[in-house]
Design a protein around this motif. Structure first.
Motif, PDB file in Angstrom:
ATOM      1  N   MET A  90      -7.660  -3.857   1.962  1.00  0.00           N
ATOM      2  CA  MET A  90      -7.280  -3.570   0.418  1.00  0.00           C
ATOM      3  C   MET A  90      -6.208  -2.868   0.103  1.00  0.00           C
ATOM      4  O   MET A  90      -5.498  -2.921  -0.707  1.00  0.00           O
ATOM      5  N   VAL A  91      -5.990  -1.983   1.131  1.00  0.00           N
ATOM      6  CA  VAL A  91      -4.651  -1.428   1.042  1.00  0.00           C
ATOM      7  C   VAL A  91      -3.388  -2.477   0.965  1.00  0.00           C
ATOM      8  O   VAL A  91      -2.441  -2.546   0.466  1.00  0.00           O
ATOM      9  N   ARG A 114     -12.090  -3.325   5.970  1.00  0.00           N
ATOM     10  CA  ARG A 114     -12.188  -3.769   4.419  1.00  0.00           C
ATOM     11  C   ARG A 114     -11.193  -2.602   3.636  1.00  0.00           C
ATOM     12  O   ARG A 114     -10.261  -3.411   2.988  1.00  0.00           O
ATOM     13  N   PHE A 115     -11.125  -1.584   3.726  1.00  0.00           N
ATOM     14  CA  PHE A 115     -10.139  -0.597   3.394  1.00  0.00           C
ATOM     15  C   PHE A 115      -8.873  -1.029   3.792  1.00  0.00           C
ATOM     16  O   PHE A 115      -7.992  -0.951   2.635  1.00  0.00           O
ATOM     17  N   VAL A 136      -8.686   4.459  -2.425  1.00  0.00           N
ATOM     18  CA  VAL A 136      -9.047   3.731  -1.510  1.00  0.00           C
ATOM     19  C   VAL A 136      -9.333   4.883  -0.115  1.00  0.00           C
ATOM     20  O   VAL A 136     -10.107   5.013   0.574  1.00  0.00           O
ATOM     21  N   LEU A 144      -3.660  -5.623   0.342  1.00  0.00           N
ATOM     22  CA  LEU A 144      -3.545  -6.435  -0.693  1.00  0.00           C
ATOM     23  C   LEU A 144      -3.026  -5.735  -2.037  1.00  0.00           C
ATOM     24  O   LEU A 144      -1.987  -6.190  -2.616  1.00  0.00           O
ATOM     25  N   VAL A 145      -3.253  -4.424  -1.987  1.00  0.00           N
ATOM     26  CA  VAL A 145      -2.579  -3.587  -3.264  1.00  0.00           C
ATOM     27  C   VAL A 145      -1.112  -3.436  -3.206  1.00  0.00           C
ATOM     28  O   VAL A 145      -0.436  -3.835  -4.074  1.00  0.00           O
ATOM     29  N   VAL A 146      -0.785  -2.955  -1.971  1.00  0.00           N
ATOM     30  CA  VAL A 146       0.531  -3.093  -1.419  1.00  0.00           C
ATOM     31  C   VAL A 146       1.359  -4.207  -1.798  1.00  0.00           C
ATOM     32  O   VAL A 146       2.609  -4.292  -2.464  1.00  0.00           O
ATOM     33  N   ASP A 160     -17.624  -0.062   9.784  1.00  0.00           N
ATOM     34  CA  ASP A 160     -17.717  -1.398   9.278  1.00  0.00           C
ATOM     35  C   ASP A 160     -16.915  -1.559   8.107  1.00  0.00           C
ATOM     36  O   ASP A 160     -16.284  -2.684   7.810  1.00  0.00           O
ATOM     37  N   LEU A 161     -16.710  -0.529   7.202  1.00  0.00           N
ATOM     38  CA  LEU A 161     -15.689  -0.549   6.056  1.00  0.00           C
ATOM     39  C   LEU A 161     -14.439  -0.277   6.435  1.00  0.00           C
ATOM     40  O   LEU A 161     -13.571  -0.925   5.380  1.00  0.00           O
ATOM     41  N   MET A 180      -0.061   2.256  -8.293  1.00  0.00           N
ATOM     42  CA  MET A 180      -0.295   1.950  -6.985  1.00  0.00           C
ATOM     43  C   MET A 180      -0.877   3.366  -6.099  1.00  0.00           C
ATOM     44  O   MET A 180      -1.717   2.883  -5.293  1.00  0.00           O
ATOM     45  N   LEU A 201      -4.226   3.757  -4.015  1.00  0.00           N
ATOM     46  CA  LEU A 201      -4.295   3.777  -2.926  1.00  0.00           C
ATOM     47  C   LEU A 201      -5.019   5.093  -2.146  1.00  0.00           C
ATOM     48  O   LEU A 201      -5.604   5.109  -1.348  1.00  0.00           O
ATOM     49  N   LEU A 204     -19.642   4.429   8.862  1.00  0.00           N
ATOM     50  CA  LEU A 204     -18.988   3.747   7.757  1.00  0.00           C
ATOM     51  C   LEU A 204     -17.607   2.971   8.622  1.00  0.00           C
ATOM     52  O   LEU A 204     -17.029   2.469   7.962  1.00  0.00           O
ATOM     53  N   PHE A 251      -6.960  -1.200 -10.219  1.00  0.00           N
ATOM     54  CA  PHE A 251      -6.008  -2.118  -9.624  1.00  0.00           C
ATOM     55  C   PHE A 251      -6.213  -3.702 -10.656  1.00  0.00           C
ATOM     56  O   PHE A 251      -5.077  -3.848 -11.041  1.00  0.00           O
TER      57      PHE A 251
END
Lengths: 677, 372
Positions: A20-21, A16-17, B297, A23-25, A12-13, B290, B294, A10, B320
C-alpha cells in the motif's frame, strides 16, 4: 469478537501495508510528474491559452471622412447611433450563486425562441419583409454556432424609442443581446445633394471577394454611389483596435488582475478618414434643386467656365441618402425601382438624351470649319425639307436664314440643307463633336458616367440605321446623337471660354482629419490649343447671345434684366407620338411621355463668361418654357451673389444689350414670327 | 493496562498523550489551505459557500474529537447497526430525496441537506472491517467470505448508482475492494478483479447512459467538446498550466478571477489552487495528502487488532482514492466524475465524513499506545 487485552497477530497484513505504501508513493510521484509536465514544461503554452481566454481585441471603427461644400457646409457627416448585436450562442458560466446555471457549466446555449420573440416585439420593423429578414438573420446565427458564438451585428441605427425599449428589457436577455454605441452617416442636405454625396450600403459579397487586400469585413458599410463611392478609399479610415480584459461571459472586466492587464497587446488608434472639400456651391445647388424639383424629372449642371469646377449638380427625382441608413420597406423600394422617373439614375451623367437643337452649336462649328461654307449665305426655310422621299420637319416657316439667325431662331431647315449639301456629314461632325467632349466621358469620375453617342457611318451601319437622312437628323441633335447634361455643360463652357474643353471636377481638395492637405485638384484642359477658332467662336457667341437677347431669339422671353446671358434652347423629340401606356408602365400625374425633352444651355455674363449652366427637363415640353427658367434662376443667383455691384446699369425689357465685338444690332431686324424653339 | 493507569493524570497531559498530533497537524494544514482556496474560488466572497464550509469544518472538528474519544471497539459493536442505518437512509433518498441538477442525492431541505452516499463511505469501511475481522478468526478462507462482503458493498452501490451517481458508486466499490485487498484477498484474486476491470467496463459500456459515455469521450478528447462538456476539463488544464512553477499568487489567477474556471467549489478547487500556488504549492498539498495517507497506513500497521488495522486501511484508501480521482480529473488522467477533494471541495456531508474518518484514525491511533 475483539480481543481486548491482547494483540492480534497481524503479521499477514504487513506485506499488504508495504504494498500500500509503495502504491501510494508511486501514484503521488506519478501525479507530481504530471504536474511538472503541465505546469513547468508546458506552463507557457497554457499561459498563452489562458491569455486567449481573457484577451479580447475589439475593432475600433475609424470615423469616416466628412464631405464639405465650397462654403464649408457639411454635406456628409457622422452621427452617433445605437446598433444591436446578438450573440446567438452564449457560454453559461458561474455567475454568483449556483442554481441559476441551467446546464453543465461552460456549455454554449442558443438564444431561445422566447427571447427572439421578445426582441422582435421591441423593434419597429418597416414591413413584413424587414421582420422576415431579421428573423432569418437571427435564425442563421442560431443555426451556425461557429458564427453565432461571436457578437454579430443584426440591426443598425435603432431609433431612440427602440433603444429605450430594449435597454429596459435588457436584464433578462443580456447574455445574448447587446446594444453598442456606433456611428451612422448623416447628410444634412438630404436629397438636394443626394446624387453628389451618394449614399452608403452594406458591402456586397462580390466586392468583398474582389478586395481581400482592403480588409473589409462582411457587413461593413461602404459608399455605393456619388462621392461616397468614388472616394471611398479616402473617406474610409483605418480600423483601430483596443484590447481589453474580458471574463468568461465576454464582458469587459473593470478591475482586472494586474497580470492580465500586462498581457494585453497594445492598442492601435484608428486613423480617421480624410475630409473632402467639394467645389459645390450649396446655395446655388439649392436654387437649382428648388427650381428643377417643380418638374418631374431632369437634371441641372452649373460649372465654372474657366476652371471646370462643378458648382451645382442636381438630378430629379432623387432619394434622400439618409433613407439608406435605415431599413427601407419593400413596397417603397419597388415603387422606386419601377418608377418611370428612375429615381436611382443621376440624370446629369448617368443617362444620355437627344440634345435637340442645343447640338446646333456643334453643327455650326463644323460648318464654319468647311472651307467653302459661307455663314452669311442665305437659305430659304419653308418649314420643312424634302430629302430622299422623306419630309424633314421644322417647327414653322422661318423664311430666309443665315447661320446666325438659324441659331437665334433655331431653324432646322437651315441645318438640314447644310447636311444635304454635305457640309454636315457624319464624318465631318463627329471629330468636331468629339473634340468638344461629346461621345467621351467628361472625366468627372462620379456615378458611372455614360459616354453618350456621336454617330459615325460605321456606327450607323452597325445599328442598321444608316441612310442618307441620318445626317439630317444628326445635324439638329436627333437621330443617334446622345449627350449627357454634363457633356453639354462642358461643351458650352468651351464655347464660353474660347475653345478649351475643361475636365469638370467636384473635389476641390482632400485634407486629413487634422487639416493636412492630401490632394488638391488642378484645373484640367482636355486640349492645349483652343479647339474653336476665335472668329468662329465669335459668330457662335453672337448667335447664342441673340437666342436670349434678340427679339427673334427662342429664349427672348426668359432674358434677365441685369445680366447678358448667352444660351441655346433645345427641344428633343423623343419619338413617341401617341400616349399609349406600355405594358406594366406606371402612369404618373403630369408625366406625358409624348412631350419632348426640354433643354437649355447657357453661360453668363456674355462679356466675360464665368458660369455655364445646362438644364434638361424630361418630357418637359419646349426648352424655352421648361428648361430656360431654371437656368436663368441659377445664373441670376450666381451672378447676383458673386457680383458686388452690377457692372452695367440694369437694362429695361425690350432694350437689346450691346453685342460684344459688333456694332449695335438693329433691334427691329425681322418681325417676330411666333414663339421660337 | 498499567501504562494506562500510570499515564498522566492531568487533563492536558492526557490530551497530549491521547491526541494524534500528526493527524491533527496534517488535517489542520489541509483545512487551512482549503479554506483559503475556497475564499479564492469565491472571489473573496466570504458569505455563502465559504462560511457554510467553515461552519461544517467547525462542526466536523467537534465530531472528529468526539469520535476520537470513543473507543473504536464501540464501533465494532455498532458496525452493522450503522450499516443498516446507512442503507436505510439511501433507500429513503428515492422516496424523500430532493432533486438538484437532475439527480436525487440529498435528504433534508434545500439549505440543510445530507448526502447519505457520502456517509455511506465511512460506514462501509467500518462494516467491512468488522466482517473481515470476524472472518479472519474463522479461518479457513471460504468463498462465502468473499461473497458476503461483496453483497454488503453492492447493495448500497446499487442505490447510489440509481440516483444517478456512478462516480460515488464506483468510489465505494474501490474503497471496499481496497480494504478487502489489505485484509488478505489472494494476490491472484486482486489481479483477476483489476484485470477484469477493463473487459467488464467494455461490457458495461452499452448500459451506460448518454452523459456517462460522453464523459469518457470528453476525457479522451476534450477539445472536440470545447463548447460543451469538454469546457471544464480544458479550462482546468489551462488553470493548472497557467500556474507555472511558483503560481500566480492569491487572487491573481486569471482563470479563476475572470470566471473561466467552472465548478471551482466542488469538482475543480485543485485547479484554482494550482493556478494560484503553482507547481510548488500543488506538490506541497499533494505531499500533505500523501503524508496523511501514509500516516494512516502507519497507524494501521501498529493497530492492536485486525479491526483497527482494517479501519485505518479503509480510512487511508478513502482519502487516497478521493485525492487520486479528484486531482487525476483535474490533470486529465481520469474522466470527470464529481468526486470531491477532501476539505477543498465545498459540501457539508463530505466534510463531516472526512472528519469522522479522521476521528476513527485518531481513535485507533490512541489505542495502539497501550502496548502489551
Amino acid at each position: 469478537m475483539i480481543n481486548v487485552r491482547g494483540r492480534d497477530n497481524l503479521r499477514d497484513l504487513r506485506p499488504r501495508f508495504q504494498a500500500m505504501v509503495g502504491l501510494v508513493v508511486l501514484v503521488f510521484i506519478g501525479f507530481a510528474v504530471r504536474l511538472c509536465q503541465i505546469q513547468v514544461l508546458e506552463g507557457d503554452h497554457y499561459s498563452r491559452r489562458a491569455e486567449r481566454n481573457f484577451v479580447d481585441v475589439v475593432d475600433v471603427e475609424a470615423p469616416r471622412g466628412r464631405v464639405f461644400a465650397a462654403g464649408g457646409e457639411p454635406l456628409a457627416t457622422n452621427r452617433s447611433a445605437y446598433t444591436l448585436y446578438i450573440t446567438a450562442w452564449t457560454r453559461f458560466v458561474r455567475d454568483g450563486e449556483a442554481g441559476t446555471v441551467p446546464s453543465p457549466e461552460g456549455e454554449r446555449l442558443s438564444m431561445d425562441d422566447a427571447t427572439v420573440e421578445l426582441v422582435i416585439s421591441l423593434i419597429d420593423f418597416v414591413d413584413e419583409d424587414d421582420e422576415a429578414r431579421f428573423r432569418d438573420r437571427v435564425a442563421s446565427l442560431r443555426a451556425e454556432q461557429d458564427v453565432g458564438k461571436y457578437a454579430q451585428l443584426v440591426r443598425r441605427n435603432l431609433s431612440w424609442e427602440e433603444n429605450a425599449r430594449l435597454q429596459a428589457r435588457l436584464d433578462g436577455i443580456d447574455p445574448w443581446v447587446e446594444i453598442r454605441g456606433t456611428s451612422r452617416r448623416y447628410y444634412p442636405q438630404g436629397a438636394i445633394t443626394g446624387f453628389v454625396t451618394g449614399h452608403m450600403g452594406n458591402i456586397g459579397r462580390g466586392a468583398l471577394d474582389r478586395s481581400p487586400h482592403l480588409g473589409y469585413r462582411p457587413g461593413d458599410r461602404v459608399g455605393q454611389t456619388g462621392i461616397e463611392r468614388a472616394w471611398e478609399n479616402y473617406l474610409r479610415g483605418r480600423l483601430g483596435s483596443r484590447s481589453r480584459v474580458v471574463d468568461a461571459r465576454r464582458r469587459e472586466v473593470q478591475e482586472p488582475p494586474p497580470a492580465a492587464t500586462e498581457a494585453l497587446p497594445p492598442d492601435r488608434d484608428p486613423i480617421p478618414g480624410q475630409d473632402i472639400y467639394l467645389t459645390l456651391d450649396v446655395p446655388l445647388q439649392d436654387v437649382a434643386y428648388q427650381s428643377l424639383s417643380t418638374k418631374l424629372a431632369g437634371g441641372v449642371v452649373a460649372m465654372e467656365v474657366k476652371t471646370g469646377k462643378v458648382l451645382a449638380m442636381v438630378s430629379v427625382p432623387g432619394i434622400d441618402p439618409n433613407r439608406y441608413e435605415q431599413p427601407i420597406a419593400a413596397s417603397e423600394w419597388n415603387a422606386w425601382a419601377n418608377s418611370p422617373l428612375k429615381p436611382f439614375i443621376d440624370k446629369t451623367v448617368q443617362e444620355h438624351f437627344f440634345p435637340g437643337s442645343t447640338y446646333k452649336v456643334v453643327s455650326a462649328l463644323t460648318a464654319l470649319m468647311h472651307p467653302e461654307f459661307d455663314p452669311d449665305a442665305e437659305i430659304e426655310c419653308d418649314g420643312y425639307l424634302r430629302y430622299g422621299g422623306r419630309k424633314f420637319r421644322d417647327t414653322h416657316r422661318h423664311g430666309v436664314m443665315n447661320l446666325e439667325s438659324a441659331i437665334i431662331e433655331s431653324c432646322n431647315t437651315y441645318f438640314y440643307q447644310l447636311a444635304v449639301d454635305n457640309v454636315l456629314s457624319l464624318e465631318r461632325v463627329e471629330p468636331v463633336a468629339r473634340a468638344l467632349g461629346l461621345g467621351e466621358r467628361t472625366g468627372l469620375g462620379l456615378n458611372a458616367e455614360v459616354k453618350g453617342t456621336i454617330p459615325t457611318p460605321e456606327f450607323e451601319a452597325r445599328e442598321g440605321t444608316y441612310q442618307g437622312g441620318v445626317r439630317l437628323n444628326s445635324a439638329i441633335g436627333q437621330g443617334n446623337v446622345k449627350v449627357t447634361v454634363m457633356q453639354l455643360a462642358v461643351l458650352y463652357g468651351a464655347v464660353a471660354n474660347g475653345g478649351y474643353v475643361m475636365t469638370p471636377y467636384l473635389v476641390d481638395r482632400i485634407e486629413t482629419n487634422d487639416g493636412k492637405l492630401v490632394f488638391e485638384s488642378q484645373q484640367q484642359r482636355r486640349n492645349n490649343e483652343p479647339v474653336i477658332d476665335p472668329s468662329d467662336r465669335e459668330r457662335i457667341h453672337r448667335g447664342l447671345i441673340g437666342v436670349v437677347n434678340n427679339r427673334e431669339g427662342t429664349a427672348y422671353s426668359q432674358r434677365l434684366s441685369g445680366i447678358v446671358v448667352a444660351g441655346k434652347t433645345g427641344t428633343a423629340q423623343v419619338g413617341r407620338d401617341r400616349r399609349i401606356a406600355r405594358k406594366g408602365e406606371v402612369l404618373i400625374e403630369g408625366w406625358d411621355t409624348t412631350q419632348d425633352h426640354a433643354w437649355f444651355a447657357a453661360y453668363a455674363p456674355a462679356g466675360d463668361p464665368r458660369i455655364v449652366v445646362v438644364a434638361m427637363v424630361e418630357h418637359g415640353g419646349t426648352g424655352a418654357d421648361a428648361a430656360a427658367p431654371i437656368v436663368m434662376k441659377v445664373i441670376n443667383h450666381y451672378i447676383g451673389a458673386t457680383t458686388m455691384q452690377t457692372e452695367t446699369p440694369p437694362r429695361a425689357y425690350g432694350v437689346p444689350p450691346p453685342l460684344p465685338g459688333a456694332a449695335d444690332p438693329d433691334p427691329g431686324a425681322g418681325a417676330p414670327k411666333g414663339a421660337g424653339q | 493496562m498499567n501504562e494506562l493507569l500510570d499515564g498522566p493524570r492531568d487533563l492536558w497531559g492526557r490530551i497530549r498523550r491521547d491526541v494524534d498530533w500528526v493527524v491533527v497537524t496534517l488535517a489542520l494544514a489541509i483545512v487551512a489551505l482549503a479554506a483559503m482556496n475556497l475564499n479564492s474560488a469565491g472571489a473573496g466572497d466570504w458569505t455563502g459557500r465559504v462560511q457554510a464550509q467553515l461552519r461544517w469544518v467547525g462542526l466536523g472538528t467537534v465530531v472528529m474529537f468526539v469520535v476520537a474519544a470513543i473507543d473504536y471497539r464501540v464501533m465494532y459493536k455498532t458496525a452493522y447497526a450503522a450499516y443498516a442505518l446507512g442503507v436505510g437512509l439511501l433507500a429513503l433518498v428515492p422516496l424523500l430525496g430532493i432533486k438538484v441538477n437532475n439527480a436525487r442525492r440529498w435528504l433534508g431541505t434545500e439549505d440543510y441537506r445530507l448526502q447519505p452516499s457520502e456517509n455511506m463511505k465511512v460506514i462501509m469501511v467500518v462494516a467491512i472491517a468488522r466482517f473481515l475481522h470476524d472472518a479472519a478468526a474463522k479461518s479457513p478462507r471460504k468463498g462465502r467470505q468473499l461473497l458476503i462482503p461483496a453483497a454488503m458493498v453492492l447493495l448500497p452501490v446499487a442505490f447510489i448508482v440509481k440516483q444517478p451517481d456512478l462516480g460515488t458508486g464506483i468510489m465505494l466499490l474501490i474503497i471496499a475492494f481496497s480494504v478487502m485487498s489489505v485484509a488478505g484477498l489472494r494476490i491472484r484474486t486482486i489481479l483477476a478483479v483489476v484485470g477484469s476491470g477493463l473487459p467488464s467496463f467494455v461490457l458495461a459500456w452499452r448500459y451506460l447512459q448518454g452523459y456517462q459515455r460522453r464523459r469518457i469521450d470528453v476525457w479522451l478528447d476534450p477539445q472536440q467538446y470545447a463548447d460543451k462538456e469538454g469546457y471544464q476539463t480544458i479550462q482546468a488544464m489551462i488553470s493548472v498550466g497557467n500556474g507555472g512553477i511558483f503560481g500566480r499568487g492569491v487572487d491573481q489567477g486569471t482563470q479563476n478571477v475572470l470566471g473561466f474556471m467552472p465548478e471551482p467549489f466542488t469538482d475543480f478547487p485543485f485547479a484554482v489552487y494550482a493556478e494560484e500556488w503553482g507547481f510548488v504549492g500543488a506538490t506541497m498539498v499533494m505531499a500533505l495528502y500523501m503524508c496523511l495517507v501514509l500516516w494512516a497506513v502507519n497507524i494501521a500497521s501498529q493497530a492492536k487488532d485486525r479491526f483497527g488495522a482494517l479501519l485505518c486501511a479503509g480510512v487511508a484508501s478513502l482519502f487516497f482514492w478521493h485525492v487520486v480521482v479528484n486531482i487525476g480529473m483535474v490533470l486529465q488522467l481520469v474522466p470527470v466524475s464529481g468526486i470531491t477533494l477532501p476539505w477543498f471541495s465545498a459540501g457539508g456531508s463530505n466534510v463531516l465524513t472526512m472528519m469522522i474518518a479522521l476521528g476513527i484514525l485518531m481513535s485507533v491511533s490512541r489505542s495502539r499506545q497501550y502496548r502489551r
